[in-house]
Design an enzyme around this catalytic site. Sequence first.
Site, PDB file in Angstrom:
ATOM      1  N   SER A   3      -4.209  -5.133  -2.274  1.00 35.55           N
ATOM      2  CA  SER A   3      -3.957  -4.412  -1.028  1.00 35.55           C
ATOM      3  C   SER A   3      -5.296  -4.063  -0.357  1.00 35.55           C
ATOM      4  O   SER A   3      -6.072  -4.953  -0.027  1.00 35.55           O
ATOM      5  CB  SER A   3      -3.094  -3.183  -1.341  1.00 35.55           C
ATOM      6  OG  SER A   3      -2.409  -2.747  -0.203  1.00 35.55           O
ATOM      7  N   HIS A  49       5.636  -4.018  -3.708  1.00 31.53           N
ATOM      8  CA  HIS A  49       4.200  -3.935  -3.440  1.00 31.53           C
ATOM      9  C   HIS A  49       3.383  -3.671  -4.709  1.00 31.53           C
ATOM     10  O   HIS A  49       2.307  -4.225  -4.892  1.00 31.53           O
ATOM     11  CB  HIS A  49       3.915  -2.857  -2.388  1.00 31.53           C
ATOM     12  CG  HIS A  49       2.492  -2.874  -1.898  1.00 31.53           C
ATOM     13  ND1 HIS A  49       1.913  -3.996  -1.323  1.00 31.53           N
ATOM     14  CD2 HIS A  49       1.522  -1.935  -1.919  1.00 31.53           C
ATOM     15  CE1 HIS A  49       0.646  -3.726  -1.008  1.00 31.53           C
ATOM     16  NE2 HIS A  49       0.382  -2.488  -1.363  1.00 31.53           N
TER      17      HIS A  49
END
Length: 259
Positions: free
Chosen positions: A95, A231
């Site tokens: 990320s 995620h």
Amino acid sequence: MAFDEMDKVITCFKRKPEAVSRLVCFPWAGGGSIHYARWGNVLNSSIEVFAVKLPGRESRAKEAFFQNMQQVVDEVIAALLPEMKEKPFALFGHSFGALTSFAVAEALKKLHNIEPVHIFVSGASAPFSDTRPSYPKRSELSDEEFVQWMSSIGGTPPELLSNPDIMKLFLPALKNDLRVVESYRCTRPEQPFLSCPITCFDGKDDIPHDLQAWKDITTGDFTVKMLDGSHFYLKEATNEKILLDYITKQLETSELDYF
């Protein structure tokens, strides 16, 4: 380099002087270094793990947050350049950490003409992707909206999200890192500036990321690996094992190539 300076910027649970290569890991937004530092206990003796520790958290809690990506890049390179010149290294970032690893790799190549033997990025579009400007500015959400968003992407235990005292400690670092991401701009490379392989990992249930754009940074092999989960798929034990087995295999292969 002085140990205390190294100790400030890097968490390393297991020093391995005999290691053949190093894996330098960059935290996700709001994240600390411990998650990755643990990998040093799991990976074999040929790989030493350096987990980057940013200001405003862990042992650096009293330090001011960085305001932009350049500060992150400058500090990491100042701390690690001797180590990066000494033996082969790879970068891993998830990320926010994927963008940080890109920025560090770009600066290392342009300023010092050194590059990693492999870049592993996860859970992020390439920083110059055309899709990035359309992403909502999360850092501007109210705390309440922010907690709702965090709940929707998973990866944070609900009992933490529902504890206002813990969130007060946790949210400033997260919001700050997202501001750094949102203000970070870079243009698509006219030609690849690296030659090392790049692997993109992503959770199958995460929002779609522009992984193909990462191809533009290197002439080396480009691989995409989709894993089960959202995620924070990499926090799942099964996925972590898949990740670490793959990273080990790639680094052991690159060690042969390097020598």
